[in-house]
Structures are given as C-alpha cells and as structure tokens.
Design a protein around this motif. Sequence first.
Motif, PDB file in Angstrom:
ATOM      1  N   HIS A 104     -27.981  40.803   5.425  1.00 17.89           N
ATOM      2  CA  HIS A 104     -27.847  41.053   3.802  1.00 17.89           C
ATOM      3  C   HIS A 104     -28.733  39.909   3.281  1.00 17.89           C
ATOM      4  O   HIS A 104     -29.672  40.238   2.370  1.00 17.89           O
ATOM      5  CB  HIS A 104     -26.888  41.016   3.262  1.00 17.89           C
ATOM      6  N   LEU A 105     -28.721  38.777   3.890  1.00 17.38           N
ATOM      7  CA  LEU A 105     -29.582  37.521   3.163  1.00 17.38           C
ATOM      8  C   LEU A 105     -31.002  37.771   3.713  1.00 17.38           C
ATOM      9  O   LEU A 105     -31.828  37.500   2.746  1.00 17.38           O
ATOM     10  CB  LEU A 105     -28.953  36.275   3.819  1.00 17.38           C
ATOM     11  N   VAL A 106     -31.055  38.079   4.821  1.00 15.03           N
ATOM     12  CA  VAL A 106     -32.590  38.503   5.012  1.00 15.03           C
ATOM     13  C   VAL A 106     -33.093  39.628   4.137  1.00 15.03           C
ATOM     14  O   VAL A 106     -34.326  39.586   3.484  1.00 15.03           O
ATOM     15  CB  VAL A 106     -32.833  39.070   6.591  1.00 15.03           C
ATOM     16  N   PHE A 107     -32.288  40.516   3.710  1.00 16.77           N
ATOM     17  CA  PHE A 107     -32.634  41.389   2.760  1.00 16.77           C
ATOM     18  C   PHE A 107     -33.026  40.941   1.396  1.00 16.77           C
ATOM     19  O   PHE A 107     -33.926  41.321   0.819  1.00 16.77           O
ATOM     20  CB  PHE A 107     -31.584  42.765   2.607  1.00 16.77           C
ATOM     21  N   LEU A 109     -29.780  50.273 -12.275  1.00 17.04           N
ATOM     22  CA  LEU A 109     -29.946  48.874 -12.225  1.00 17.04           C
ATOM     23  C   LEU A 109     -29.199  48.184 -10.736  1.00 17.04           C
ATOM     24  O   LEU A 109     -27.974  48.518 -10.661  1.00 17.04           O
ATOM     25  CB  LEU A 109     -29.238  48.076 -13.570  1.00 17.04           C
ATOM     26  N   PHE A 110     -30.061  47.739 -10.148  1.00 19.31           N
ATOM     27  CA  PHE A 110     -29.812  46.994  -8.846  1.00 19.31           C
ATOM     28  C   PHE A 110     -29.889  45.749  -8.631  1.00 19.31           C
ATOM     29  O   PHE A 110     -30.641  45.021  -9.381  1.00 19.31           O
ATOM     30  CB  PHE A 110     -30.772  47.461  -7.696  1.00 19.31           C
ATOM     31  N   ALA A 111     -28.815  44.943  -8.239  1.00 21.72           N
ATOM     32  CA  ALA A 111     -28.830  43.400  -8.518  1.00 21.72           C
ATOM     33  C   ALA A 111     -28.277  43.237  -7.006  1.00 21.72           C
ATOM     34  O   ALA A 111     -27.371  43.590  -6.360  1.00 21.72           O
ATOM     35  CB  ALA A 111     -27.646  43.094  -9.421  1.00 21.72           C
ATOM     36  N   THR A 112     -28.831  42.219  -6.451  1.00 20.87           N
ATOM     37  CA  THR A 112     -28.620  41.474  -5.137  1.00 20.87           C
ATOM     38  C   THR A 112     -28.749  39.779  -5.368  1.00 20.87           C
ATOM     39  O   THR A 112     -29.331  39.360  -5.983  1.00 20.87           O
ATOM     40  CB  THR A 112     -29.505  42.002  -3.986  1.00 20.87           C
ATOM     41  N   SER A 113     -27.874  39.108  -4.636  1.00 13.53           N
ATOM     42  CA  SER A 113     -27.767  37.861  -4.763  1.00 13.53           C
ATOM     43  C   SER A 113     -27.311  37.378  -3.417  1.00 13.53           C
ATOM     44  O   SER A 113     -26.736  37.847  -2.634  1.00 13.53           O
ATOM     45  CB  SER A 113     -26.523  37.401  -5.598  1.00 13.53           C
ATOM     46  N   GLY A 114     -28.035  36.104  -3.138  1.00 10.73           N
ATOM     47  CA  GLY A 114     -27.630  35.407  -1.747  1.00 10.73           C
ATOM     48  C   GLY A 114     -27.547  33.948  -2.111  1.00 10.73           C
ATOM     49  O   GLY A 114     -28.173  33.399  -2.876  1.00 10.73           O
ATOM     50  N   ARG A 115     -26.852  33.404  -0.891  1.00 11.53           N
ATOM     51  CA  ARG A 115     -26.783  31.781  -0.872  1.00 11.53           C
ATOM     52  C   ARG A 115     -26.961  31.383   0.351  1.00 11.53           C
ATOM     53  O   ARG A 115     -26.205  31.916   1.187  1.00 11.53           O
ATOM     54  CB  ARG A 115     -25.541  31.652  -1.628  1.00 11.53           C
ATOM     55  N   VAL A 116     -27.650  30.506   0.592  1.00 12.07           N
ATOM     56  CA  VAL A 116     -27.741  29.744   1.859  1.00 12.07           C
ATOM     57  C   VAL A 116     -26.516  28.956   2.114  1.00 12.07           C
ATOM     58  O   VAL A 116     -26.124  28.183   1.228  1.00 12.07           O
ATOM     59  CB  VAL A 116     -29.060  28.873   2.056  1.00 12.07           C
ATOM     60  N   THR A 117     -25.915  29.104   3.302  1.00 13.51           N
ATOM     61  CA  THR A 117     -24.638  28.483   3.585  1.00 13.51           C
ATOM     62  C   THR A 117     -24.821  27.342   4.690  1.00 13.51           C
ATOM     63  O   THR A 117     -24.012  26.598   4.921  1.00 13.51           O
ATOM     64  CB  THR A 117     -23.465  29.170   3.789  1.00 13.51           C
TER      65      THR A 117
END
Length: 167
Positions: free
Chosen positions: A4-7, A87-95
């Motif tokens: 998902h993060l790659v996405f 409306l599409f929202a996507t969020s990501g965080r590097v851990t």
Amino acid sequence: MKKHLVFVIALSAGLISCATNRASETDPHAEILLKRNNLGGISNTVFFTCGDDECIDKNKTDRLFVFSWATADEKNILIPVNKPFPLFATSGRVTGATNTTGTPGVYQLTGVSCADLIQFMPQAGKRYEVVQTNAFPNCPVAVRDAATNEIVPTKSLPIKGSAFGVQ
C-alpha cells in the motif's frame, strides 16, 4: 501494508492520468477545503476524484492535491454540484528505513498506509471540509458542512475494482 505504501508513493508521483471533475468560478459550484491527514513523521496524503460517479474508469481520474511535508495544511478546490462527487484519499507514513544493499544512501523504506473511496452530493454555494481520519486500516474520509459543522452523508464505494484498486 508495504504494498500500500508503494501505491501511495506511485500516486503522489502522478502516475495516473488526469481528467477534469472541477468547476470554475462562473459555473454553479461548491467548495471543498481539503485538509492534511497528519500521520506524523515523513507522511503524505493524496486526494483524487474521478470523471465517472463510481471511479471505475482509470482514464478519468483527477489528482486534486498532494499533501506532504513541503505543502500547506489545507487546499481549497471548486467542484461541480448536483451530481455525485467521488473522492478517493490515500495516506502513507514511512516507519523505517534499512540499508539492505550496503550502498551509502540507498534504503528500503517500510511504512503504513490506508485508503478510502467515498461519494457525496455537493450543493451549490456550500463549503465542505474534507479530511481523512487516522483510523487504520481504512482511514475513512470525513466530510463536514463548514457553516454548520454537521457531518455530510457519504456513500462508501469499493476500492477493489475501482480505478484505484489496491489488489
């Protein structure tokens, strides 16, 4: 979670084509105030819409805004009214980051991400606040009437099978 993060990173790079689902000031319109989803650390949130009501056609996607460490916390956008607005929202965080190759400066990133796809019916002259919440694993999108602070009814759409289908 890793795929998902790659996405999320691919989306924020703008690898999806654009179509228009926005309004001009001379058209009947509503305004949405997109707000940053603050996941902390190195994170981003990307908002998209589509030219079709259910967000099925990959050729009709439109990136509305990308929030990152280098952007403002809010973004106003004019949208069409009296028709369903997806409306599409996507969020990501590097851990984390691991140097798996031994080459200086080359790291494999790990992280968490989430996505939600909704639809609502904007009305002319209204202003809406939109934020993706931090409730993992979906991080639902919340839409509020900015004047009354009331939650606006939304319809959840399936992400799998949509233009944004995370497999």
